[in-house]
Design an enzyme around this catalytic site. Structure first.
Site, PDB file in Angstrom:
ATOM      1  N   ASP A 344      57.704 -52.833  20.687  1.00  0.00           N
ATOM      2  CA  ASP A 344      56.833 -53.674  19.879  1.00  0.00           C
ATOM      3  C   ASP A 344      57.489 -55.049  19.825  1.00  0.00           C
ATOM      4  O   ASP A 344      58.721 -55.151  19.832  1.00  0.00           O
ATOM      5  CB  ASP A 344      56.700 -53.080  18.477  1.00  0.00           C
ATOM      6  CG  ASP A 344      56.047 -54.052  17.509  1.00  0.00           C
ATOM      7  OD1 ASP A 344      54.928 -54.497  17.790  1.00  0.00           O
ATOM      8  OD2 ASP A 344      56.679 -54.365  16.479  1.00  0.00           O
ATOM      9  N   ASP A 540      58.479 -50.850  14.534  1.00  0.00           N
ATOM     10  CA  ASP A 540      58.879 -50.871  13.124  1.00  0.00           C
ATOM     11  C   ASP A 540      57.719 -50.863  12.140  1.00  0.00           C
ATOM     12  O   ASP A 540      57.931 -50.821  10.935  1.00  0.00           O
ATOM     13  CB  ASP A 540      59.745 -52.102  12.850  1.00  0.00           C
ATOM     14  CG  ASP A 540      58.955 -53.402  12.963  1.00  0.00           C
ATOM     15  OD1 ASP A 540      57.905 -53.407  13.637  1.00  0.00           O
ATOM     16  OD2 ASP A 540      59.382 -54.406  12.374  1.00  0.00           O
ATOM     17  N   ASP A 544      52.646 -49.078  14.731  1.00  0.00           N
ATOM     18  CA  ASP A 544      53.423 -48.506  15.833  1.00  0.00           C
ATOM     19  C   ASP A 544      53.483 -46.978  15.777  1.00  0.00           C
ATOM     20  O   ASP A 544      53.897 -46.342  16.755  1.00  0.00           O
ATOM     21  CB  ASP A 544      54.863 -49.038  15.813  1.00  0.00           C
ATOM     22  CG  ASP A 544      54.928 -50.539  16.032  1.00  0.00           C
ATOM     23  OD1 ASP A 544      54.156 -51.030  16.874  1.00  0.00           O
ATOM     24  OD2 ASP A 544      55.730 -51.204  15.367  1.00  0.00           O
TER      25      ASP A 544
END
Length: 646
Positions: A344, A540, A544
């Protein structure tokens, strides 16, 4: 501090035990082992071959190895009843071998076998206990009491489980913080090593978040509870610890499942070996029985059974000490097999907050100097409360403190009046009178994926500020390391493709996928799995979570959301990407060590059996070589406690 009932852990259950059973031996067997060892050594000081010497050897055998005999017989009976089929263990082989040595008058050898096997057994348990210590010590740190501030101002000590969200707590010098919350008065420094592995205390003041189980420093403060004790960050760490101790690697699990079948095969082969010996090798019956006992010892899978578990737990311990928690040995072992890593962007590869990267002011065509512009901009942005304002205030320092009345007008941005002029800060599309130099800089910064705001005086743009969520300081190093290992790297972001590509170029990532909606991240992971094979995902945020679940190995950043930590297979307790590359290097070491152990242990078995068939092996050498290989395998696994240099 004792553990609360909400997070109890049965320390007697050593699921990683290499003999596929659970025992808490305590201190008694260890004491008796040394008593037996002393008796064994004293037997060499009496006349050789006498009844007294033989009695001493048998006594040493029984004292040092009574728990071996009990586990061999009792566990075999219990496991057989439980599974409905004959399920022997390695201990039964050692018991039978010692009994056979005694029958043929080899009392010294029988005692030596049991003593060395018991020593290896205790060493392995020590190795497993040593390997688990870094993570199981967390269980003792779970807070149980809190200083609750009553409505009348009085302070009462209560159980942590009685706390409710919104309660006010007093935290004094040196206290263990009871639960997660926000400081509402006071300031201090807090040791957060139990949460993030960082040894340096963090300074905290009003508005800062504090975490349960961390230790307060010299200050005192009042905090408001924001989470139930079962939902704190530390409670989630404990859940990871419990899972990591019960989840073995695939190799360790296969070895444990194989062990009963292997032992059964040995129990069948030994009588056959004894019976065919006189016919096939022209041995006497006595020699055939003796060779059968040597075969029994040589073929026992002691070293094989110890090949994976101590090494896996040592690797988990090594990482836990450095703030990387795996939910189980299987995830750590599988990390070495990944072919692609997806990241990410925001908060993982980048800092998660915008920073000023460039600025430009037309000071030559105006009566304002650069610092004059900065003074006005700082005064205006102080009235705003958004990430871009924070970035600007962090980068610029005013020389004059201006008291301005600022309006946030829709379609214009921030607007104020100062010394008869109107000043405005806003998006480029809000302005029409723009100098070509400003336009040129804007186009350049936009191509670099940066967010630009204009600064105008009396509707004429006289400056601009470019901002960007800059890469994490370790991102480039980690991406470079992964690429050197032949691993494909991908950045997934919801930002525009241009912004993503700009960050990707800075850190050298292989592939950038931009404009990704949260629900599409999991689909990208599936595509990566089809193209490359095993995929790890680092993220995080809540968005996600589906991708973390879909990935073969999901890794959550510790400063991220609870849901990301819940669904991930591993957690980096600090947002430090180097810990991921370190975990990968430990996983590779684990794979090498386990295969070294398996190959070495089986080589020793085949070597001893072959030498025995050709009459080149006696029972004493067989015992020392076989049990010595077990000790070496365990010690080789313990090497994973040593920090990796890769």
């Amino acid at each position: 501090m004792e553990t609360t009932k909400k997070h109890t852990h049965d320390s007697t259950k050593e699921k990683g035990h290499n003999h596929d059973h659970e025992h808490d031996h305590g201190k008694s067997p260890v004491i008796l082992f040394f008593v037996g060892l002393a008796i064994f050594l004293s037997a060499f000081f009496v006349n050789e071959g006498t009844l007294l010497q033989n009695i001493l050897f048998v006594s040493a055998m029984l004292l040092s190895g009574y728990h071996i005999v009990l586990e061999g017989v009792v566990d075999t009976i219990n496991d057989t009843k439980e599974r409905g089929k004959f399920t022997p263990n390695v201990h039964i082989l050692m018991t039978l071998a010692a009994l056979g040595a005694t029958i043929i008058g080899k009392y010294e050898e029988g005692a030596l076998l049991i003593i060395i096997f018991a020593a290896a057994h205790f060493l392995e348990e020590y190795a497993e206990g040593r390997s688990k210590r870094e993570i199981t010590n967390l269980l003792k740190m779970n807070p149980t009491e809190a200083r609750l501030i009553q409505s009348d101002g009085k302070v009462e000590t209560v159980d942590v489980s009685d706390l409710k969200i919104g309660d006010k707590l007093q935290v004094l010098n040196g206290d263990q913080i009871a639960t997660d919350g926000i400081i509402i008065s006071g300031s201090t420094s807090i040791d957060e090593s139990s949460i993030n592995g960082e040894s340096i205390p963090r300074e905290k003041t009003v508005g800062d978040e504090v975490f349960g189980s961390t230790i307060n420093g010299n200050g005192a403060f009042t905090m408001e509870v924001t989470k139930d004790s079962s939902d704190t960050v530390f409670a989630k760490v404990l859940q990871l610890v419990n899972q990591s101790q019960s989840n073995l690697s695939k190799t360790a699990t296969k070895i444990q499942k194989l062990a009963p079948h292997y032992v059964t095969a040995v129990l069948i082969l030994v009588p056959l070996f004894i019976v065919i010996g006189p016919f096939l090798f022209n041995w006497t019956w006595d020699e055939s029985f003796y060779r059968g006992m040597v075969f029994l010892i040589s073929a026992s899978p002691c070293a094989l059974a110890a090949s994976a578990v101590p090494a896996t737990l040592s690797g988990i311990s090594n990482l836990a000490k450095r703030g990387v928690l795996f939910k189980g040995g299987s995830y750590l072992a599988n990390l070495a097999t990944i072919k692609s890593v997806a990241f990410d962007k925001t908060g993982t590869l980048t800092k998660g907050k915008p920073s000023v990267t460039d600025f430009y002011f037309l000071t030559g065509s105006t009566d304002m100097k650069e610092q004059d512009c900065i003074d006005v901009i700082v005064a205006m942005e102080k009235t705003a409360n958004h990430p871009l304002a924070n970035a600007i205030l962090k980068n610029f320092k005013a020389e004059k403190e201006l008291a301005l009345t600022v309006e946030n007008e829709i379609g214009k941005g921030l607007v104020t009046t100062y010394q008869g002029s109107t000043y405005q800060i806003g998006k480029p599309e809000n302005f029409t009178l723009v100098n070509p130099q400003i336009n040129a800089h804007n186009e350049q910064y936009a191509k670099e994926g940066k967010t630009v705001v204009y600064f105008a005086k009396d509707d004429e743009v006289i400056g601009l500020i470019a901002m960007m969520d800059v890469p994490n300081k370790n991102a480039k190093t980690v991406v470079s390391y992964l690429k050197s290992q032949g691993i494909h790297t991908t950045m997934i972001t919801g930002d525009a493709e241009l912004t993503g590509q700009a960050v990707g170029r800075q850190i050298g990532i292989d592939e950038v996928v931009g404009n990704v909606l949260p629900e599409n991240k999991a689909a990208i992971i599936k595509d990566q799995q089809e193209r490359y094979g095993s995929v790890a995902m680092l993220g995080d945020g809540v968005n996600d979570a589906p991708a973390l679940v879909t990935a073969d190995i999901g890794v959550a950043m510790g400063d991220g959301t609870d849901i990301a930590i819940d669904v991930a297979d591993a957690v980096l307790m600090q947002n430090d990407l180097t810990k991921f590359s370190y975990a990968y290097s430990i996983s590779k070491r684990l794979d090498r060590v386990v295969w070294q152990n398996i190959i070495f242990s089986m080589f020793i078995v085949f070597l001893l059996i072959t030498l025995n068939i050709f009459g080149k092996m006696d029972i004493t050498i067989g015992i020392i070589a076989h049990e010595g290989s077990t000790l070496l395998v365990i010690l080789n696994g313990l090497r994973l406690l040593i920090p990796s240099r890769e």
